[in-house]
Design a protein around this motif. Sequence first.
Motif, PDB file in Angstrom:
ATOM      1  N   ARG A   4       0.839  -1.191   0.000  1.00 19.50           N
ATOM      2  CA  ARG A   4       0.000   0.000   0.000  1.00 19.50           C
ATOM      3  C   ARG A   4       0.877   1.247   0.000  1.00 19.50           C
ATOM      4  NH1 ARG A   4      -3.709  -0.161   4.984  1.00 19.50           N
ATOM      5  NH2 ARG A   4      -4.531   1.739   4.035  1.00 19.50           N
ATOM      6  N   ALA A   7      -0.566   7.593   2.403  1.00 24.15           N
ATOM      7  CA  ALA A   7      -1.071   8.933   2.138  1.00 24.15           C
ATOM      8  C   ALA A   7      -0.358   9.949   3.013  1.00 24.15           C
ATOM      9  CB  ALA A   7      -2.576   8.999   2.396  1.00 24.15           C
ATOM     10  N   SER A  31       3.226   5.208   9.090  1.00 24.30           N
ATOM     11  CA  SER A  31       2.567   5.514   7.816  1.00 24.30           C
ATOM     12  C   SER A  31       1.092   5.139   7.879  1.00 24.30           C
ATOM     13  CB  SER A  31       3.235   4.758   6.658  1.00 24.30           C
ATOM     14  OG  SER A  31       3.088   3.354   6.809  1.00 24.30           O
ATOM     15  N   GLY A  33      -2.691   5.049   5.343  1.00 21.12           N
ATOM     16  CA  GLY A  33      -3.243   5.094   4.001  1.00 21.12           C
ATOM     17  C   GLY A  33      -4.318   6.149   3.854  1.00 21.12           C
ATOM     18  N   SER A  34      -4.835   6.266   2.651  1.00 24.62           N
ATOM     19  CA  SER A  34      -5.877   7.256   2.371  1.00 24.62           C
ATOM     20  C   SER A  34      -7.189   6.915   3.072  1.00 24.62           C
ATOM     21  CB  SER A  34      -6.113   7.342   0.858  1.00 24.62           C
ATOM     22  OG  SER A  34      -6.467   6.068   0.335  1.00 24.62           O
ATOM     23  N   ASP A  35      -7.307   5.674   3.553  1.00 26.15           N
ATOM     24  CA  ASP A  35      -8.492   5.266   4.304  1.00 26.15           C
ATOM     25  C   ASP A  35      -8.407   5.626   5.774  1.00 26.15           C
ATOM     26  OD1 ASP A  35      -6.490   3.504   5.023  1.00 26.15           O
ATOM     27  OD2 ASP A  35      -7.635   1.678   4.553  1.00 26.15           O
ATOM     28  N   GLY A  36      -7.310   6.299   6.174  1.00 27.14           N
ATOM     29  CA  GLY A  36      -7.160   6.723   7.561  1.00 27.14           C
ATOM     30  C   GLY A  36      -6.711   5.630   8.500  1.00 27.14           C
ATOM     31  N   GLY A  50       3.132  10.121  -0.439  1.00 25.42           N
ATOM     32  CA  GLY A  50       2.231  10.865   0.415  1.00 25.42           C
ATOM     33  C   GLY A  50       2.870  12.041   1.126  1.00 25.42           C
ATOM     34  N   GLU A  51       2.086  12.668   1.997  1.00 28.73           N
ATOM     35  CA  GLU A  51       2.537  13.804   2.790  1.00 28.73           C
ATOM     36  C   GLU A  51       3.528  13.344   3.845  1.00 28.73           C
ATOM     37  OE1 GLU A  51       0.627  17.124   5.902  1.00 28.73           O
ATOM     38  OE2 GLU A  51      -0.619  15.551   5.005  1.00 28.73           O
ATOM     39  N   ARG A 423      -5.589  12.398   9.282  1.00 29.07           N
ATOM     40  CA  ARG A 423      -5.747  13.796   8.882  1.00 29.07           C
ATOM     41  C   ARG A 423      -5.558  14.697  10.092  1.00 29.07           C
ATOM     42  NH1 ARG A 423      -9.167  10.725   5.962  1.00 29.07           N
ATOM     43  NH2 ARG A 423      -9.208  11.024   3.691  1.00 29.07           N
TER      44      ARG A 423
END
Length: 460
Positions: A4, A7, A31, A33-36, A50-51, A423
């Motif tokens: 993966r 993000a 780390s 992912g975009s799913d939090g 990613g950021e 986030r």
Amino acid sequence: MSARVPAVVVVNGMILPMDPSMPEVVNGWLSAGSDGVIIALGTGDAPAGGEVVDAHGAFVAPGFVSSHSHLFTSGSRGLGIECSLYGWIEAMTRYTQYASSDDIYWCTLHGALDFINNGITTAYDFTSSRLPFHALSGGDGTYGGLLRPAGFAEAQIRAKVDAGIRFVNSIMLDDSTGTIEEIVDRFTETVTFAERYEKLDTFLGMAISGGIQWAASRASAELETLLMERYQIINQPHLLETPYSIDQQQERFWWYRDAGTLGRGLIFGHFIHTTPEIVEVAAEAGCAMSWQPTSNGRLGSGVADVPGYRRAGLRVGIGLDDQSCTDISDPWQNMRIGLYTQRAWYRDPEVLSVKEILRLHTLGSAEVLGLDDRVGSLAPGKFADFVIVDPSTPDTGPVWNPIATYVLACGLRNLKQVWIGGRCVSKEGVSVRLSDAEVATEMHGRLRAIHDWAADGCSA
């Protein structure tokens, strides 16, 4: 299967995973992912993509979990300052008892943002009852009077969703009004409303705010048990909290036993004035308790024998309780008051360790709520809910023992960022999603308007 792509990657962190499968400290990266959800933690070179967030050597720790909270009380601080439980509840609800559905929305939103900005990412929230509270003589109290509309309960769910905090929404049955069918219908109405948020990963479920402490008969325990089974939800009653009417409170514990309520889905809030038999029976049944050290001291409720409960096998979590009796929603203060109270009570500095108290306010609380597969520690597969806490700003000295420094020397002044679901939601105590100032202005204005016309029948 390909790896993966992160993000977000937090690097140069002094990570305190609080997960039994991980080391106590990981000096490295995390780390998500975009799913939090957390992908991995590690040392050495961080994964690309990613950021990138540089922690600059600061602590990266799980967001705090409050296993017992009342978010609507955020605008009621400074009331009932020399009252015990029931007198304080009456004083604390002096203005919110007149709140409309819109008013209670803003009070709850203010409380939820206050929690987030202070590093609390998950909360079990006792919502304001649709019935007002009335203090009685002899240190007792009850709920009753004019029933508020269904929108009053629904507004408190919407507020937490809008704030972005993870939450369990707990409601009273308000069983002092109406027939059993009407009581069940009201509860079902709120549960049905909440179902629209089931796909949100911040909504962690419904629960019952057990009302046995104020109940008129054993029928309340039986009704709570019925609804727990019907909806497969947990129940947290306030019980054995106040130092008044202890014999009566202890008797009501057995109402739950006789109704078949005892089990992993039952969490006792406060649970201070117990007996060895009550603790033994509760532990054997798999029950849990939520400990509120700051509010227990503020209200003079007493000291829960947390080390004794844990030795008996009772699962324990920690809550910040009402913002109006914890006053500052500070989980570090809450941990230290709990730690110091137990050590003083036992006259033993080894009775509770700094690692244990941190665990109780993170993974321990998640376990009590049945959420430890999702929150409470930093491990792959769990939500990326964490705080970044800098012990050098302001400086707390050399970090000889990371967990000790984190628990004993850090606080809100060191809290730099709060992350929920990978986030960033708060920086330096200020929300980055909503305007704290606008929410505060709205809440202040509404409570001031209530103050201007409400009968002021109780001194602070």
